[in-house]
Design an enzyme around this catalytic site. Structure first.
Site, mmCIF file in Angstrom:
data_model
loop_
_atom_site.group_PDB
_atom_site.id
_atom_site.type_symbol
_atom_site.label_atom_id
_atom_site.label_comp_id
_atom_site.label_asym_id
_atom_site.label_seq_id
_atom_site.Cartn_x
_atom_site.Cartn_y
_atom_site.Cartn_z
ATOM 1 N N LYS A 157 25.903 17.708 16.970
ATOM 2 C CA LYS A 157 26.098 16.616 16.013
ATOM 3 C C LYS A 157 25.366 15.377 16.504
ATOM 4 O O LYS A 157 25.594 14.904 17.614
ATOM 5 C CB LYS A 157 27.601 16.322 15.856
ATOM 6 C CG LYS A 157 27.917 15.048 15.045
ATOM 7 C CD LYS A 157 29.429 14.832 14.861
ATOM 8 C CE LYS A 157 29.735 13.470 14.251
ATOM 9 N NZ LYS A 157 31.185 13.200 14.080
ATOM 10 N N ASP A 167 28.667 5.894 13.935
ATOM 11 C CA ASP A 167 29.601 6.301 12.890
ATOM 12 C C ASP A 167 30.527 5.144 12.531
ATOM 13 O O ASP A 167 31.533 4.906 13.187
ATOM 14 C CB ASP A 167 30.422 7.514 13.381
ATOM 15 C CG ASP A 167 31.405 8.000 12.319
ATOM 16 O OD1 ASP A 167 31.299 7.551 11.161
ATOM 17 O OD2 ASP A 167 32.273 8.830 12.657
ATOM 18 N N LYS A 206 35.940 2.633 9.256
ATOM 19 C CA LYS A 206 36.870 2.682 10.390
ATOM 20 C C LYS A 206 37.409 1.292 10.674
ATOM 21 O O LYS A 206 36.746 0.297 10.369
ATOM 22 C CB LYS A 206 36.120 3.157 11.643
ATOM 23 C CG LYS A 206 35.799 4.637 11.686
ATOM 24 C CD LYS A 206 35.095 4.990 12.996
ATOM 25 C CE LYS A 206 34.687 6.449 13.020
ATOM 26 N NZ LYS A 206 35.805 7.396 12.992
ATOM 27 N N ASP A 250 28.596 8.981 18.952
ATOM 28 C CA ASP A 250 28.853 10.092 18.032
ATOM 29 C C ASP A 250 27.684 11.082 17.956
ATOM 30 O O ASP A 250 27.691 12.019 17.162
ATOM 31 C CB ASP A 250 29.194 9.537 16.643
ATOM 32 C CG ASP A 250 30.192 10.416 15.891
ATOM 33 O OD1 ASP A 250 30.811 11.282 16.531
ATOM 34 O OD2 ASP A 250 30.325 10.230 14.663
ATOM 35 N N ASP A 264 34.311 9.365 6.298
ATOM 36 C CA ASP A 264 34.363 9.339 7.767
ATOM 37 C C ASP A 264 34.408 10.756 8.357
ATOM 38 O O ASP A 264 34.271 10.933 9.563
ATOM 39 C CB ASP A 264 35.584 8.521 8.213
ATOM 40 C CG ASP A 264 35.490 8.096 9.669
ATOM 41 O OD1 ASP A 264 34.388 8.237 10.253
ATOM 42 O OD2 ASP A 264 36.509 7.626 10.208
ATOM 43 N N GLU A 299 32.141 12.875 8.383
ATOM 44 C CA GLU A 299 30.717 13.076 8.093
ATOM 45 C C GLU A 299 30.068 14.138 8.970
ATOM 46 O O GLU A 299 29.109 14.781 8.562
ATOM 47 C CB GLU A 299 29.965 11.744 8.227
ATOM 48 C CG GLU A 299 29.543 11.357 9.666
ATOM 49 C CD GLU A 299 30.699 11.141 10.624
ATOM 50 O OE1 GLU A 299 31.826 10.894 10.157
ATOM 51 O OE2 GLU A 299 30.495 11.232 11.852
ATOM 52 N N ARG A 342 31.004 17.072 9.964
ATOM 53 C CA ARG A 342 31.044 18.430 9.414
ATOM 54 C C ARG A 342 30.067 18.593 8.255
ATOM 55 O O ARG A 342 29.559 19.681 8.018
ATOM 56 C CB ARG A 342 32.489 18.776 9.002
ATOM 57 C CG ARG A 342 33.062 17.923 7.911
ATOM 58 C CD ARG A 342 34.590 17.997 7.834
ATOM 59 N NE ARG A 342 35.229 17.206 8.889
ATOM 60 C CZ ARG A 342 36.538 17.130 9.078
ATOM 61 N NH1 ARG A 342 37.368 17.810 8.308
ATOM 62 N NH2 ARG A 342 37.024 16.376 10.042
HETATM 63 N N1 BES Z 1 33.227 10.736 15.078
HETATM 64 C C1 BES Z 1 34.523 10.837 14.543
HETATM 65 C C2 BES Z 1 35.505 11.544 15.478
HETATM 66 C C3 BES Z 1 35.950 10.788 16.690
HETATM 67 C C4 BES Z 1 37.043 9.940 16.613
HETATM 68 C C5 BES Z 1 35.340 10.986 17.905
HETATM 69 C C6 BES Z 1 37.478 9.287 17.741
HETATM 70 C C7 BES Z 1 35.776 10.326 19.037
HETATM 71 C C8 BES Z 1 36.855 9.481 18.947
HETATM 72 C C9 BES Z 1 34.497 11.637 13.243
HETATM 73 O O1 BES Z 1 33.352 11.504 12.478
HETATM 74 C C10 BES Z 1 35.628 11.141 12.423
HETATM 75 O O2 BES Z 1 35.588 10.012 12.041
HETATM 76 N N2 BES Z 1 36.605 11.994 12.156
HETATM 77 C C11 BES Z 1 37.745 11.628 11.394
HETATM 78 C C12 BES Z 1 38.053 12.773 10.472
HETATM 79 C C13 BES Z 1 39.090 12.445 9.447
HETATM 80 C C14 BES Z 1 38.542 11.432 8.457
HETATM 81 C C15 BES Z 1 39.470 13.714 8.755
HETATM 82 C C16 BES Z 1 38.883 11.376 12.353
HETATM 83 O O3 BES Z 1 39.016 12.087 13.337
HETATM 84 O O4 BES Z 1 39.612 10.414 12.137
HETATM 85 ZN ZN ZN Z 2 31.645 11.006 13.482
HETATM 86 MN MN MN Z 3 33.461 9.819 11.164
#
Ligand code: BES
Ligand code: ZN
Ligand code: MN
Length: 497
Positions: free
Chosen positions: A266, A271, A278, A289, A348, A350, A352
């Site tokens: 990825k 992000d 966020k 990210d 968010d 994104e 996947r």
């Molecule tokens: N890059 C983030 C995941 C992440 C969060 C990595 C905290 C390291 C620390 C990912 O893109 C994300 O934002 N995931 C969301 C998914 C949710 C919206 C289903 C998450 O984990 O909050």
């Molecule tokens: Zn992310």
């Molecule tokens: Mn995200």
């Protein structure tokens, strides 16, 4: 940093700073302290006589010696010899290197005779572990810090051994150094701010590293990506002024007959969350990210320099997830490379969306195994913290091999279940799949989303969200980007079939 080996007893080597390892078991302890006293004289004798140091794991003793050859002796306890592990040796090497750095010493000696003769590890394994951990422990991301001239830098480490295994030790040093440098490439990329590393510059860095290490890199720009039908990459990149890139790495075409392994990383260079933005606190961390991409690039650097006999493909979809009038919106529906559609319920989620394109695109290389690495979910950090990456997949053998590679390198993984019941959480009313699965089991529903886009190959997904950047110093991992995944994958690739 120069790492060398010398064949000598600890008493006859000259050094400003010499480190030795001591086992706690009575017979080893007695023998070590006796010989150290003989070599270094009265002050060392008194230090041991004080009984302050019993060589428990992690315990240290620092003495100015009476020897003309070596000014400072640093003894590190390794605990019970029967319970020794390669990780304990890595940690001890890190302790030694950090001590030398703190004392602003230019050249240090590490005596490995004791662990060579009283452990089951080969001289080569020891040299790998020690050089790797020493280098990794000295790392600091200081590119943007104005330099003050504050004394000598540690520039040389000499492994001192009495054995005849000089060749093995030198091979080990070389391997350890390559793996550490590859991990440091990954750390640097992860730590770099979004203003420096965005899709275009990430691709350029990959090309640069590839030229030096000996792997090929192909970069697709926005038009080509759109033409291929990678709706996830295009969709997520729409809110940003930075154009997306799709980076393909390739190494070892001559080994195709042994099968192909693809590594997918990825590459979200920042992000923000997009329209589903966020919270501002902690958002800066989201420059990391692209840690999955960094792990793939670092792994390629190592395997090319180590000349592993395998055909390996790397795939990095890279975007910046931002928000603007042009950004992808909740409710939008995206069509991916393989024609399947996904409903964007949350912008968010994104990672996947871009991985869906990369995983289905991987099919064209006809890989036997595909491993993806992604900082995919906060839920995985909640589940496993900073000590293990989450692992899911469809092939237990590959997962078991990764699991042992993790235990050996301490770049560890922990398997999460992919029960069918989780699948229905990402059902969509309007598309083939929805990009979020609700509140529970977020790491697993993300894994299930990816599973919808894999081809006919063995597949493992590693969620490295918790391991790729650390909040606190660990033994040979300073806080910040850790390079997680590199040592794990190199170990796995060296051993897989
Ligand atoms: N890059 C983030 C995941 C992440 C969060 C990595 C905290 C390291 C620390 C990912 O893109 C994300 O934002 N995931 C969301 C998914 C949710 C919206 C289903 C998450 O984990 O909050
Ligand atoms: Zn992310
Ligand atoms: Mn995200």
């Amino acid at each position: 940093m120069i790492i060398k080996s010398v064949r000598s007893t600890i008493g006859s080597v000259s050094s400003e700073f010499i480190t030795t390892f001591v086992f706690q078991d009575e017979k080893f302890y007695k023998r070590s302290t006796l010989s150290l006293t003989e070599s270094f004289g009265k002050s060392v004798d008194s230090a041991f006589a004080s009984k302050d140091f019993s060589a428990k794991e992690g315990e240290t003793l620092f003495v100015y010696t009476n020897s003309k050859k070596s000014l400072r002796l640093f003894a590190i306890g390794l605990g019970d010899s029967k319970k020794i592990t390669i990780e304990k040796i890595r940690r001890a090497a890190a302790t030694a290197a950090k001590k030398a750095k703190a004392l602003k010493i230019a050249s240090m000696v590490i005596d490995i005779a004791e662990i060579e003769s009283n452990s089951t590890f080969s001289s080569e394994e020891l040299a790998v572990a020690i050089s790797e951990a020493a280098l990794l422990s000295l790392y600091k991301y200081d590119k943007y810090i104005s330099k003050e001239n504050n004394g000598e830098q540690l520039t040389s480490i000499i492994l001192c051994s009495t054995s005849a295994n000089t060749k093995e030790i030198q091979n080990g040093i070389r391997t350890g150094q390559i793996i550490a440098e590859a991990t440091i490439h990954a750390r640097n990329l992860t730590n770099a701010p979004g203003s420096e590393i965005y899709p275009e510059t990430l691709a350029k860095e990959t090309v640069r590293i590839g030229k030096k290490a000996g792997f090929t890199v192909t970069v697709f720009g926005r038009k080509k990506i759109a033409g291929l039908g990678m709706g996830g990459v295009i969709g997520v990149s729409k809110g940003s002024e930075k154009e997306p890139r799709f980076i393909t790495l390739e190494y070892g075409t001559q080994y195709k007959k042994n099968g192909t392994i693809a590594l997918v990383g990825k590459g979200v260079t920042f992000d923000s969350g997009g329209i589903s933005i966020k919270p501002s606190s902690g958002m800066a961390e989201m420059k990391m990210d692209m840690g999955g991409a960094a792990a793939v690039i670092g792994t390629f650097d190592a395997i090319s320099r180590l000349k592993i006999r395998r055909h390996i493909i790397g795939l990095i979809p890279s975007v910046e997830n931002m928000l603007s009038g042009a950004a992808v919106k909740p409710g939008d529906i995206i069509r991916h490379y393989n024609g399947k559609t996904s409903e964007v319920d949350n912008t968010d989620a994104e990672g996947r969306l871009i991985l869906a394109d990369a995983l289905s695109y991987a099919e064209i290389f006809n890989p036997d195994v595909v491993i993806d690495l992604a900082t995919l979910t906060g839920a995985c950090v909640v589940a496993l913290g900073h000590y293990a990456s989450g692992m899911m997949g469809n092939d237990q053998k590959v997962m078991d091999a990764l699991s042992s590679a993790g235990d050996k390198t301490y770049d560890r993984v922990w398997q999460l279940p992919m029960y069918d019941e989780y699948e229905k959480l990402i059902k969509s009313e309007v598309a083939d799949v929805k990009n979020v699965g609700g509140r529970w089991a977020g790491a697993i529903t993300a894994g299930w989303f990816l599973k919808k886009f894999i081809g006919d190959y063995k597949w493992v997904h590693l969620d490295i969200a918790g391991t790729v950047i650390l909040e606190e110093n660990q033994d040979y991992i300073p806080r910040g980007g850790s390079g997680a995944g590199v040592r794990l994958l190199v170990e796995f690739l060296q051993n897989w079939k």
